[in-house]
Scaffold this active site. Structure first.
Site, PDB file in Angstrom:
ATOM      1  N   ARG A 134       0.835  -1.217   0.000  1.00 25.00           N
ATOM      2  CA  ARG A 134       0.000   0.000   0.000  1.00 25.00           C
ATOM      3  C   ARG A 134       0.870   1.267   0.000  1.00 25.00           C
ATOM      4  O   ARG A 134       0.511   2.270  -0.604  1.00 25.00           O
ATOM      5  CB  ARG A 134      -0.969  -0.030   1.185  1.00 25.00           C
ATOM      6  CG  ARG A 134      -2.053  -1.093   0.938  1.00 25.00           C
ATOM      7  CD  ARG A 134      -3.140  -1.083   1.960  1.00 25.00           C
ATOM      8  NE  ARG A 134      -3.831   0.196   2.041  1.00 25.00           N
ATOM      9  CZ  ARG A 134      -4.590   0.567   3.069  1.00 25.00           C
ATOM     10  NH1 ARG A 134      -4.726  -0.243   4.096  1.00 25.00           N
ATOM     11  NH2 ARG A 134      -5.197   1.730   3.080  1.00 25.00           N
ATOM     12  N   HIS A 174      -7.724   7.191  11.364  1.00 26.81           N
ATOM     13  CA  HIS A 174      -7.243   5.809  11.298  1.00 26.81           C
ATOM     14  C   HIS A 174      -5.740   5.705  11.095  1.00 26.81           C
ATOM     15  O   HIS A 174      -5.243   4.639  10.713  1.00 26.81           O
ATOM     16  CB  HIS A 174      -7.966   5.054  10.165  1.00 26.81           C
ATOM     17  CG  HIS A 174      -9.412   4.783  10.467  1.00 26.81           C
ATOM     18  ND1 HIS A 174     -10.347   4.471   9.509  1.00 26.81           N
ATOM     19  CD2 HIS A 174     -10.085   4.785  11.648  1.00 26.81           C
ATOM     20  CE1 HIS A 174     -11.535   4.292  10.084  1.00 26.81           C
ATOM     21  NE2 HIS A 174     -11.403   4.487  11.380  1.00 26.81           N
ATOM     22  N   GLU A 201     -22.937   6.339  -4.443  1.00 25.45           N
ATOM     23  CA  GLU A 201     -23.979   5.423  -3.930  1.00 25.45           C
ATOM     24  C   GLU A 201     -24.468   5.908  -2.576  1.00 25.45           C
ATOM     25  O   GLU A 201     -23.706   6.522  -1.822  1.00 25.45           O
ATOM     26  CB  GLU A 201     -23.379   4.026  -3.683  1.00 25.45           C
ATOM     27  CG  GLU A 201     -22.837   3.353  -4.901  1.00 25.45           C
ATOM     28  CD  GLU A 201     -21.861   2.241  -4.499  1.00 25.45           C
ATOM     29  OE1 GLU A 201     -22.168   1.088  -4.802  1.00 25.45           O
ATOM     30  OE2 GLU A 201     -20.831   2.532  -3.881  1.00 25.45           O
TER      31      GLU A 201
HETATM   32  P1  OAD Z   1     -15.488   1.907   1.782  1.00 27.33           P
HETATM   33  O1  OAD Z   1     -14.707   1.109   0.785  1.00 27.33           O
HETATM   34  O2  OAD Z   1     -16.270   1.160   2.782  1.00 27.33           O
HETATM   35  O3  OAD Z   1     -16.480   2.890   1.032  1.00 27.33           O
HETATM   36  C1  OAD Z   1     -16.033   3.711  -0.017  1.00 27.33           C
HETATM   37  C2  OAD Z   1     -17.179   4.568  -0.488  1.00 27.33           C
HETATM   38  O4  OAD Z   1     -16.681   5.430  -1.495  1.00 27.33           O
HETATM   39  C3  OAD Z   1     -18.354   3.796  -1.097  1.00 27.33           C
HETATM   40  O5  OAD Z   1     -19.553   4.206  -0.482  1.00 27.33           O
HETATM   41  C4  OAD Z   1     -18.342   4.221  -2.563  1.00 27.33           C
HETATM   42  O6  OAD Z   1     -19.658   4.377  -3.098  1.00 27.33           O
HETATM   43  C5  OAD Z   1     -17.660   5.568  -2.489  1.00 27.33           C
HETATM   44  N1  OAD Z   1     -16.983   5.976  -3.733  1.00 27.33           N
HETATM   45  C6  OAD Z   1     -16.442   5.225  -4.719  1.00 27.33           C
HETATM   46  N2  OAD Z   1     -15.926   5.997  -5.689  1.00 27.33           N
HETATM   47  C7  OAD Z   1     -16.142   7.288  -5.311  1.00 27.33           C
HETATM   48  C8  OAD Z   1     -15.859   8.563  -5.887  1.00 27.33           C
HETATM   49  N3  OAD Z   1     -15.227   8.678  -7.054  1.00 27.33           N
HETATM   50  N4  OAD Z   1     -16.240   9.675  -5.207  1.00 27.33           N
HETATM   51  C9  OAD Z   1     -16.879   9.576  -4.025  1.00 27.33           C
HETATM   52  N5  OAD Z   1     -17.182   8.399  -3.439  1.00 27.33           N
HETATM   53  C10 OAD Z   1     -16.815   7.268  -4.068  1.00 27.33           C
HETATM   54  O7  OAD Z   1     -14.439   2.917   2.481  1.00 27.33           O
HETATM   55  P2  OAD Z   1     -14.558   3.716   3.847  1.00 27.33           P
HETATM   56  O8  OAD Z   1     -15.978   4.022   4.167  1.00 27.33           O
HETATM   57  O9  OAD Z   1     -13.589   4.826   3.774  1.00 27.33           O
HETATM   58  O10 OAD Z   1     -10.375   1.368   8.074  1.00 27.33           O
HETATM   59  O11 OAD Z   1     -14.038   2.641   4.873  1.00 27.33           O
HETATM   60  C11 OAD Z   1     -13.954   2.975   6.231  1.00 27.33           C
HETATM   61  C12 OAD Z   1     -12.814   2.222   6.866  1.00 27.33           C
HETATM   62  O12 OAD Z   1     -12.948   0.821   6.625  1.00 27.33           O
HETATM   63  C13 OAD Z   1     -11.442   2.535   6.293  1.00 27.33           C
HETATM   64  O13 OAD Z   1     -10.873   3.715   6.840  1.00 27.33           O
HETATM   65  C14 OAD Z   1     -10.640   1.332   6.660  1.00 27.33           C
HETATM   66  C15 OAD Z   1     -11.642   0.273   6.268  1.00 27.33           C
HETATM   67  O14 OAD Z   1     -11.494  -0.949   6.891  1.00 27.33           O
HETATM   68  C16 OAD Z   1      -9.245   0.838   8.564  1.00 27.33           C
HETATM   69  O15 OAD Z   1      -8.395   0.329   7.863  1.00 27.33           O
HETATM   70  C17 OAD Z   1      -9.131   0.951  10.045  1.00 27.33           C
END
Ligand code: OAD
Length: 237
Positions: A62, A112, A209
């Site tokens: 990463r 995080h 979404e």
């Molecule tokens: P997710 O992968 O759960 O969600 C990503 C979100 O980004 C989804 O709702 C997509 O619809 C949206 N998305 C995709 N492309 C996009 C774009 N171009 N513009 C805007 N939105 C877009 O990621 P997080 O919610 O960030 O934690 O995940 C939360 C935590 O879970 C992370 O920080 C990580 C993970 O496990 C740790 O590692 C502790």
């Protein structure tokens, strides 16, 4: 469009989606990091105890990827907003990349942790900048105290960073904007509800979404953040 008055305090929470247009994978979408690997095998204290080399290989991969990418217009728009309203913006990210900083944001609160920092797993030595990557055969890094050096990341089961500052800012904000986060990981998933109930903030979501915590938002902008953020804020003096 979100109007920002001279008395507004804005809390922005970003997630993996804000970095997607820069080429970094999200966690739960198609091609997502946790679609290909099980989080419990890599991002937990137990995984580190069982196999620190495996954990370092994952974060090395990463780090390599994060060093290749550049900020996108979504990051730039948030840096510009800070330029306009200064410390009335509180930018909190769940992301461990440094794309907000690369775009020019000066105050970024990393809930995080940070991919390009490491710390000792045992002693009080503060986290330090570190872009080192580890090949499978390389010896693992050790602190002067003898314990292993670990990535400065909040793993599942650990307490996120800066929660005091974050909850103070949530209590004071009048506008809350979540960007590119699926709304399933706590405590971040509850920030919008907290801002709305405590400070009675107006709450907005930006991303293609609907998030799982959709009911916490007054308005949704269901498009990519790189398309929405550059024209989203109108700042009134
Ligand atoms: P997710 O992968 O759960 O969600 C990503 C979100 O980004 C989804 O709702 C997509 O619809 C949206 N998305 C995709 N492309 C996009 C774009 N171009 N513009 C805007 N939105 C877009 O990621 P997080 O919610 O960030 O934690 O995940 C939360 C935590 O879970 C992370 O920080 C990580 C993970 O496990 C740790 O590692 C502790």
């Amino acid at each position: 469009m979100i109007d920002i008055a001279s008395t507004d305090r804005v809390f922005v929470l970003t997630g993996a989606g804000v970095s997607a247009e820069s080429g970094l994978p999200t966690f739960r979408g198609e091609g997502g990091i946790w679609r290909e690997r099980r989080a419990e095998e890599i991002a937990t204290p137990g995984a580190w105890k069982r196999d620190p080399r495996f954990v370092w290989e994952f974060y090395s991969m990463r780090r390599r990827k994060a060093l290749e990418v550049k900020p996108n217009p979504g990051h730039a728009a948030l840096a510009a907003l800070e330029g306009e309203i200064g410390d009335r913006l509180f930018l909190c990210t769940q992301n461990v990349d440094n794309l907000h900083e690369q775009a020019g944001s000066r105050e970024v609160v990393h809930l995080h942790g940070e991919l390009l920092k490491s710390r000792c797993e045992s002693c009080e030595r503060p986290p330090f900048s570190d872009a080192q990557t580890y090949e499978p055969s390389a010896p693992l890094p050790r602190c002067d105290c003898g314990a292993l050096i670990r990535p400065h990341i909040c793993w599942f089961g650990e307490v996120p960073f800066h929660l005091d500052r974050i909850f103070r800012a949530l209590g004071a904000c009048t506008v809350f904007v979540a960007v590119g986060t699926s709304g399933v990981v706590e405590p971040a998933a509850s920030f919008a509800a907290h801002a709305r109930s405590g400070a009675r903030a107006r709450t907005y979501y930006v991303g293609p979404e609907e998030p799982a915590n959709r009911s916490s938002f007054d308005e949704l902008f269901l498009k990519k953040s790189g398309d929405v953020l550059p024209g989203l804020f109108t700042v009134h003096s």
